[in-house]
Design an enzyme around this catalytic site. Structure first.
Site, PDB file in Angstrom:
ATOM      1  N   LYS A 191      64.128 -33.879  23.135  1.00  0.00           N
ATOM      2  CA  LYS A 191      65.415 -33.652  22.425  1.00  0.00           C
ATOM      3  C   LYS A 191      65.980 -35.080  22.068  1.00  0.00           C
ATOM      4  CE  LYS A 191      69.593 -30.805  23.619  1.00  0.00           C
ATOM      5  NZ  LYS A 191      70.339 -30.552  24.767  1.00  0.00           N
TER       6      LYS A 191
HETATM    7  C1  E4P Z   1      72.315 -28.284  23.826  1.00  0.00           C
HETATM    8  O1  E4P Z   1      71.541 -28.453  23.099  1.00  0.00           O
HETATM    9  C2  E4P Z   1      73.461 -29.112  24.004  1.00  0.00           C
HETATM   10  O2  E4P Z   1      73.352 -30.340  24.872  1.00  0.00           O
HETATM   11  C3  E4P Z   1      74.768 -28.243  24.728  1.00  0.00           C
HETATM   12  O3  E4P Z   1      74.600 -26.860  24.327  1.00  0.00           O
HETATM   13  C4  E4P Z   1      76.054 -28.892  24.720  1.00  0.00           C
HETATM   14  O4  E4P Z   1      76.814 -27.912  25.341  1.00  0.00           O
HETATM   15  P1  E4P Z   1      78.638 -28.301  25.551  1.00  0.00           P
HETATM   16  O5  E4P Z   1      79.212 -28.765  24.463  1.00  0.00           O
HETATM   17  O6  E4P Z   1      78.976 -26.999  26.435  1.00  0.00           O
HETATM   18  O7  E4P Z   1      78.255 -29.630  26.556  1.00  0.00           O
END
Ligand code: E4P
Length: 220
Positions: A86
């Site tokens: 990621k």
């Molecule tokens: C996923 O890839 C993201 O990091 C995650 O969904 C962020 O979610 P949040 O906005 O609830 O922290």
């Protein structure tokens, strides 16, 4: 639409994996910190997740330069064959994504908040693109409308590799419903919301009435 869990919590992953519908897991530095994660155990923790789920597991880089992201990304990818790297949507992130793509490593580009960012991510080789629906909402924008725009724009083009949109930062069952209706490939969902997706008041009421009526049959 495939269901991923958005968590670094091993118990939650084990539980949902047992349902037979878990297609992948996404983690980020905040989710790992929430579990009390320590740097020394980071790779081991991701390895455990990667063995628990037969699907893509996203581990996020924390470096800020393309070269460092690339090096960190290679280490994350080497943890297990189903690891995805990621990478955040920045200029350095784009450069790192291209290098990882050229090295045959799948990238999930995260923190994507606009159509141009999504197209750039796809062109830099990102296999997955994560628009963060709830964070759009937090910013006073309509997160679902933004997700729709990104899906629509990406669908307009052919890329020389597969591109899947992950609806991320999911905060409600309605986010999941709307993401599916607009054709998101994947939704990555927190455990509490995924449990709510299984439930419906009419399912509970129907079950109760079947149970009551069956008791009449068995006691007759
Ligand atoms: C996923 O890839 C993201 O990091 C995650 O969904 C962020 O979610 P949040 O906005 O609830 O922290």
């Amino acid at each position: 639409m495939k269901f991923y869990l958005d968590t670094a919590n091993l118990e939650q992953i084990e539980e949902v994996a047992s349902w037979g519908v878990l297609a992948g897991v996404t983690t980020n530095p905040s989710l790992y910190a929430k579990e009390g994660g320590k740097l020394a155990d980071f790779e081991n923790h991701l390895k455990k997740i990667a063995t628990m789920v037969d699907g893509p597991i996203s581990g996020e880089v924390t470096a800020e330069t393309a070269d460092e992201m690339f090096e960190q990304g290679k280490k994350i990818a080497a943890i297990a064959p189903n690891m995805i790297v990621k990478v955040p949507m920045t200029v350095e992130g784009l450069k790192a994504c291209k290098k990882l793509y050229d090295a045959g490593i799948d990238v999930n580009m995260t923190l994507v908040f606009s159509v141009p960012q999504a197209i750039l991510a796809a062109q830099s080789g990102a296999r997955y693109i994560s628009p963060l629906v709830g964070r759009f909402d937090d910013n006073g924008q309509d997160g679902l409308e933004q997700l729709h725009n990104i899906i629509f724009a990406i669908d307009n083009y052919e890329f020389d590799h597969d591109v899947e949109i992950i609806a991320a930062s999911i905060r409600s069952v309605n986010h999941v419903t709307q993401a599916a209706l607009m054709g998101a490939d994947i939704a990555t969902i927190p455990y509490a919301i995924l449990k709510k997706c299984v439930k419906h008041i009419l399912t509970d009421q129907g079950l109760e009435s079947f149970k009551r009526d069956w008791e009449k049959v068995t006691s007759a």
